[in-house]
Design a protein around this motif. Sequence first.
Motif, PDB file in Angstrom:
ATOM      1  N   THR A  75       0.849  -1.188   0.000  1.00 15.73           N
ATOM      2  CA  THR A  75       0.000   0.000   0.000  1.00 15.73           C
ATOM      3  C   THR A  75       0.885   1.238   0.000  1.00 15.73           C
ATOM      4  O   THR A  75       1.646   1.459   0.944  1.00 15.73           O
ATOM      5  CB  THR A  75      -0.910   0.037   1.249  1.00 15.73           C
ATOM      6  N   ARG A  76       0.839   2.008  -1.069  1.00 15.41           N
ATOM      7  CA  ARG A  76       1.640   3.231  -1.200  1.00 15.41           C
ATOM      8  C   ARG A  76       3.120   2.977  -0.898  1.00 15.41           C
ATOM      9  O   ARG A  76       3.788   3.767  -0.244  1.00 15.41           O
ATOM     10  CB  ARG A  76       1.094   4.338  -0.298  1.00 15.41           C
ATOM     11  N   PHE A 105      -2.290   7.223   6.166  1.00 13.13           N
ATOM     12  CA  PHE A 105      -2.991   6.280   5.292  1.00 13.13           C
ATOM     13  C   PHE A 105      -2.944   4.896   5.927  1.00 13.13           C
ATOM     14  O   PHE A 105      -2.105   4.613   6.789  1.00 13.13           O
ATOM     15  CB  PHE A 105      -2.361   6.247   3.898  1.00 13.13           C
ATOM     16  N   HIS A 106      -3.857   4.045   5.494  1.00 10.22           N
ATOM     17  CA  HIS A 106      -3.932   2.687   6.035  1.00 10.22           C
ATOM     18  C   HIS A 106      -3.213   1.702   5.112  1.00 10.22           C
ATOM     19  O   HIS A 106      -3.532   1.619   3.925  1.00 10.22           O
ATOM     20  CB  HIS A 106      -5.383   2.252   6.214  1.00 10.22           C
TER      21      HIS A 106
END
Length: 228
Positions: free
Chosen positions: A72-73, A212-213
């Motif tokens: 994630t990212r 962010f998650h």
Amino acid sequence: VACGTNTRPPSEYLPAAPPGEGADGLLRWFSEFTKRFEEGTYVHRPMVNEDRDSWGICLFPAQGAELSRCVTRGVEVTASCIYMPEHRAQGWGYSLAFRLLGTAEERGFQTCQLDTRIWNVELEGEERDTVRGDGVIGFFPILTDGGWICNLESDPHSQYEVEGRTRKSSHVIPGEFRYQSCSQGSRSMRGQFSGTLLMVPGTRKKPTGEPFHATLNPFRLYIPDFIY
């Protein structure tokens, strides 16, 4: 071949290998172990993350269907578990690892720090257990390219031993940040574990972007055919 501990009578021991046609259980048990080590399912790494000299063969799957992975990212989260027959009330030990992938330009940040996390434990026949907390086992790792930053922000209780470390020093620990914990067993001894981690670009004290998650994809909780 069966597994157990001196705290349990032999009648409570569990098969450590699936049934075969002959009395070759021990041979198949060793053969499967060797295969997993050669293929990279089991790897050579420190057994105690805070002790870089504690090298051994790690039984947490490092590849294959039993390894959970999500990016994630640019934050990669991997996880896997092992069944603990010697601690059936606890059920499973699990290992989680975090690291950065890609470049700062691609991610939009140079570093990021774990703030909070949510774990979802779903055991067959039971209601989902959701656990929320700050950091993980007292750590708030700051991820950076090639490793993570160990200082009082990421390790406020000075659990990680680093040569020359002082209260004001900061050290980059190469490789992923990894930690182990355990999840309780159940009557069915089947389920799954998943969750999310709230990451802060920069650090919690000096954020450089919106939190962010990062996702922890589900990994199975079960009793495997081969027990090591």
